[in-house]
Design an enzyme around this catalytic site. Structure first.
Site, PDB file in Angstrom:
ATOM      1  N   HIS A   1     -29.999 -10.764 -63.785  1.00 38.97           N
ATOM      2  CA  HIS A   1     -29.606 -11.716 -64.829  1.00 38.97           C
ATOM      3  C   HIS A   1     -30.761 -11.978 -65.779  1.00 38.97           C
ATOM      4  CE1 HIS A   1     -27.114 -15.579 -65.705  1.00 38.97           C
ATOM      5  NE2 HIS A   1     -27.885 -15.306 -66.735  1.00 38.97           N
TER       6      HIS A   1
ATOM      7  N   HIS B   1     -26.631 -18.167 -61.249  1.00 35.29           N
ATOM      8  CA  HIS B   1     -27.567 -19.310 -61.237  1.00 35.29           C
ATOM      9  C   HIS B   1     -27.009 -20.581 -60.608  1.00 35.29           C
ATOM     10  CE1 HIS B   1     -25.287 -20.019 -64.919  1.00 35.29           C
ATOM     11  NE2 HIS B   1     -26.008 -19.194 -65.637  1.00 35.29           N
TER      12      HIS B   1
ATOM     13  N   ASP C   1     -21.438 -14.767 -69.603  1.00 30.14           N
ATOM     14  CA  ASP C   1     -22.593 -15.650 -69.372  1.00 30.14           C
ATOM     15  C   ASP C   1     -23.048 -16.379 -70.632  1.00 30.14           C
ATOM     16  OD1 ASP C   1     -24.715 -16.811 -67.841  1.00 30.14           O
ATOM     17  OD2 ASP C   1     -26.049 -15.510 -68.970  1.00 30.14           O
TER      18      ASP C   1
ATOM     19  N   ASP D   1     -32.619 -15.322 -64.854  1.00 26.30           N
ATOM     20  CA  ASP D   1     -32.038 -15.955 -66.045  1.00 26.30           C
ATOM     21  C   ASP D   1     -33.091 -16.075 -67.155  1.00 26.30           C
ATOM     22  OD1 ASP D   1     -30.220 -17.033 -67.790  1.00 26.30           O
ATOM     23  OD2 ASP D   1     -29.969 -18.923 -66.725  1.00 26.30           O
TER      24      ASP D   1
END
Lengths: 302, 421
Positions: free
Chosen positions: B58, B230, B150, B303
């Site tokens: 990610h 997440h 996302d 992330d």
């Protein structure tokens, strides 16, 4: 004291020092020529990103009563509409000659952010729902004038506590000075977690009135940024508004306060606003002397 | 044998277990484990772990469309410095990765840069606007294995069900950024004592949990492989654990910053601590650390969300959401969780490679496999202050971290090294 960003930066002694100084400036304002030459040649910038007439005028009057010059900044007439950032705005004002900044902004922490960018002292003139420390000081001064001290006073703060910077600064200032604070609001208007607040909570204004010395009414609005928070102002007024009948439920020497601007007929009916037990105009008057004291403490020593 | 690269004196995660042994690389592959051979280049891994290169499920590489924040070249350089040999880029670029040719552009740019393998996730809906399905088959044919909008949830349950049905047939993963837009509207940080004190509008943990609870019911209906991105709350972890106990193919990831920090850190209103989901309460953080250690959470994912300095030099409320993480991830995880070697590589390489279906990644060291490796010293301390990423919005700047990436090897080439001779 380098800046005034939050009441949490002050202890009781510092608050009382400011109130004592403000009381002295109050007597200056009653003279024939209500002005002292203390800050001649210094420049104060009022940087108001959020609409405000009362607070800005009060700061500007305070600056002028200290003989300081004033630069006034408002986004509607400025480069902000051209996309200039908060940072560039205050750096430009400092380069232009500002010695002290009064910052109002809709974002929590804006004044503290500015304090990290400029060399001069910064006064928080209101940052989002976070803090409005000069409001808390002028309210404390108003209560001290009326009651002599705040120790033991029972203060009920009524309204949209969750979205109120006045509530957050006043809770801190009043309790530091020895008052007891009760929050009076429907639950959606209370902060979700009150564990860090030294307060009691009530859902009924009428139940609370008989044991209060002070009813402090907050301005309420239907809309708050992310959408409606009240079914209607009328319903709010019926449950939490101060009217003649409720005024009579207060102890005889209790008082009513409001930081303004008032929604007459919502938080408070016209007759209560104009009643001798309403301190609303004392608050406005004390705003000037309180802000003189703060500006003097931040600039006067040098 | 004349090898190109020797990695000596390391503690190696091999297919046969953990061993202190030398590795030799030739023609991009592991040529020998043990023995003694000449080598052109030597990496001294004394005191360090040697294992499969890290894989990030990610990250946001911002190309195409927001190259002032990051691009595939600068993101790849940051990845190499952080020990990564493969990344899965999120599809919320401009334009969004909703068609096959766009996915091909990302992977091809990654190949040209050549510092790590760049895979991309595909959008579930066209332009990520939540209204119509993207070109799912085309994306699959272009090599996309993870699908997500996302940055936002797919809010429409009917549309998500349809996507899950198509993607279940393929064996792809549906990954969800779980955020109920109504509950999070206007929110800046975790809803709790700190947000109440600051007067910042809160985002309740329920904003995440509500979406995950709904999605798990849809995953049960469709049989799709479902991945929660997440995760931030204890409640979400409980929902996932219950679903797994019932046999659903559900996985999840946690970021290094959610393992390291709680909402107390927002008190100072530094935009480097603003992200979605927000840093939550201390009890949530503790649950996430425990969950990563015991395997209830499968993967650490960064992330990595670069924003340029001019975008973050604003008030907290005005700042964009997201923080960078590629260069500090391994160290931040070790500092927060003190994982043993097997668990460290399982969460940061092997499991993410399996979920992303990257066959040359996340493999225990064995003769003949492509040499995608990281050399990681679990004890050495350092403090991040400069970054190879184009952006610097890191919550770990100035934090003392334990564990340091000493070298990264991608397909036999050293892409990062502090210890080469």
């Amino acid at each position: 004291m380098k800046h005034l960003l939050s009441i949490s930066d002050l202890d009781r002694a510092e608050i009382e020092d400011l109130l004592t100084l403000a009381a002295e400036f109050s007597s200056v304002l009653e003279r024939d020529i209500p002005k002292v030459p203390t800050l001649r040649g210094r420049t104060i910038a009022t940087v108001f990103f959020e609409a405000s007439t009362r607070t800005r005028l009060s700061f500007e009057r305070a600056a002028k009563a200290l003989s300081a010059d004033v630069m006034s900044f408002a986004p509607g007439t400025s480069s902000v509409t051209k996309g200039e950032s908060l940072k560039d705005t205050v750096l430009t004002l400092e380069a232009t000659g500002a010695d002290l900044f009064v910052v109002r902004h809709e974002s929590v922490g804006a004044a503290a952010r500015v304090a990290g960018w400029v060399n001069g002292p910064v006064i928080n003139g209101g940052d989002g729902a976070h803090q409005h420390p000069t409001q808390a000081l002028l309210d404390a001064l108003t209560l001290r004038q009326r009651f002599g001290k705040l120790d033991g006073l029972k203060v009920g703060i009524v309204g949209d506590i969750a979205n109120s910077r006045v509530a957050r600064s006043n809770i801190d200032a009043f309790t530091k000075l020895g008052a007891q604070v009760e929050l009076i609001a429907p639950s959606p208007l209370l902060p979700v977690d009150l564990s860090a607040f030294p307060v009691t909570v009530s859902g009924s204004l009428e139940d609370s009135l008989p044991h209060l010395d002070v009813v402090y009414l907050l301005r309420v609005q239907i809309e708050r940024g992310s959408g409606p928070i009240l079914p209607s102002l009328a319903e709010y007024g019926l449950r939490f508004g101060m009217n003649r009948q409720r005024l009579q439920m207060l102890p005889a020497d209790a008082v009513v306060m409001h930081p303004g601007p008032i929604n007459r007929g919502v938080e408070i009916t016209a007759d209560v606003a104009d009643d001798p037990r309403s301190l609303v105009l004392d608050q406005v008057q004390n705003g000037v002397s309180t802000r003189m004291a703060v500006i003097f403490r931040l600039l006067g020593a040098s | 044998m004349n090898s190109e690269l020797a990695i000596r004196n390391g503690t190696v995660l091999t297919a046969d277990g953990v061993a202190e042994i030398d590795l030799f690389v030739k023609d991009g592959r592991i040529a020998s484990i043990g023995g003694d051979h000449d080598s052109h280049t030597t990496i001294d891994a004394n005191g360090a772990w040697v294992g499969p290169g890290l894989v990030d499920l990610h990250c946001h590489l911002r190309e195409p469309g927001e190259e002032w924040k990051e691009d595939i070249a600068s993101g790849s350089a940051a990845a190499a410095a952080g020990g990564f040999t493969a990344l899965v880029a999120m599809p919320n670029t401009k334009p969004a990765i909703d068609s096959g040719h766009l996915a091909c552009f990302i992977t091809e740019r990654g190949r040209q840069v050549g510092l790590c393998q760049i895979a991309t996730a595909g959008a579930i809906t066209m332009a990520r606007d939540g209204k119509a399905l993207s070109h799912l088959d085309e994306l699959w044919e272009a090599g996309v294995r993870i699908f997500t909008d996302d940055g936002a949830s797919v809010a429409d349950a009917g549309l998500l069900r349809l996507a899950m049905e198509y993607l279940a047939e393929r064996g792809a993963v549906v990954a969800q950024h779980a955020e109920d837009q109504g509950l999070s509207l206007g929110g800046q940080m975790h809803e709790g004592a700190i947000s109440s004190l600051l007067g910042l509008r809160g985002i309740p943990a329920l904003a995440e949990e509500l979406v995950v609870a709904r999605d798990l019911a849809l995953a049960r209906l469709t049989g799709v492989r479902y991945h929660v991105q997440h995760i931030s709350s204890r409640g979400t972890l409980d929902l996932i654990s219950d679903a797994r106990a019932q046999g659903l193919p559900v996985t999840s990831e946690v970021t290094p910053h959610h393992l390291a920090f709680d909402d107390e850190r927002v008190m100072a209103l530094d935009p480097a601590f603003k992200m979605y989901p927000p840093l939550r309460a201390a009890s949530d953080r503790e649950a996430l650390v425990a969950g990563l250690s015991d395997g209830s959470i499968d993967v650490v994912a960064t992330d990595h969300a670069p924003h340029a300095p001019f975008e973050t030099e604003v008030t907290f409320a005005e700042a964009p959401r997201g923080v960078i993480g590629l260069e500090s991830a391994a160290s931040a995880v070790m500092t927060a969780c003190s994982l043993p070697i097997e668990t460290f590589f399982a969460r940061m390489s092997i499991s993410p490679a399996q979920i992303a279906q990257l066959e040359n990644q996340g493999r225990r060291v064995a003769t003949g496999i492509l040499a995608n490796l990281v050399v990681f010293d679990p004890e050495r301390t350092w403090t991040p202050d400069r970054f190879r990423s184009r952006s610097e919005n890191s919550p770990f700047r100035g934090e003392a971290l334990r564990g340091m990436v000493l070298a990264t090897i991608y397909e036999g080439r050293v892409t990062h090294s502090l210890v080469k001779s």
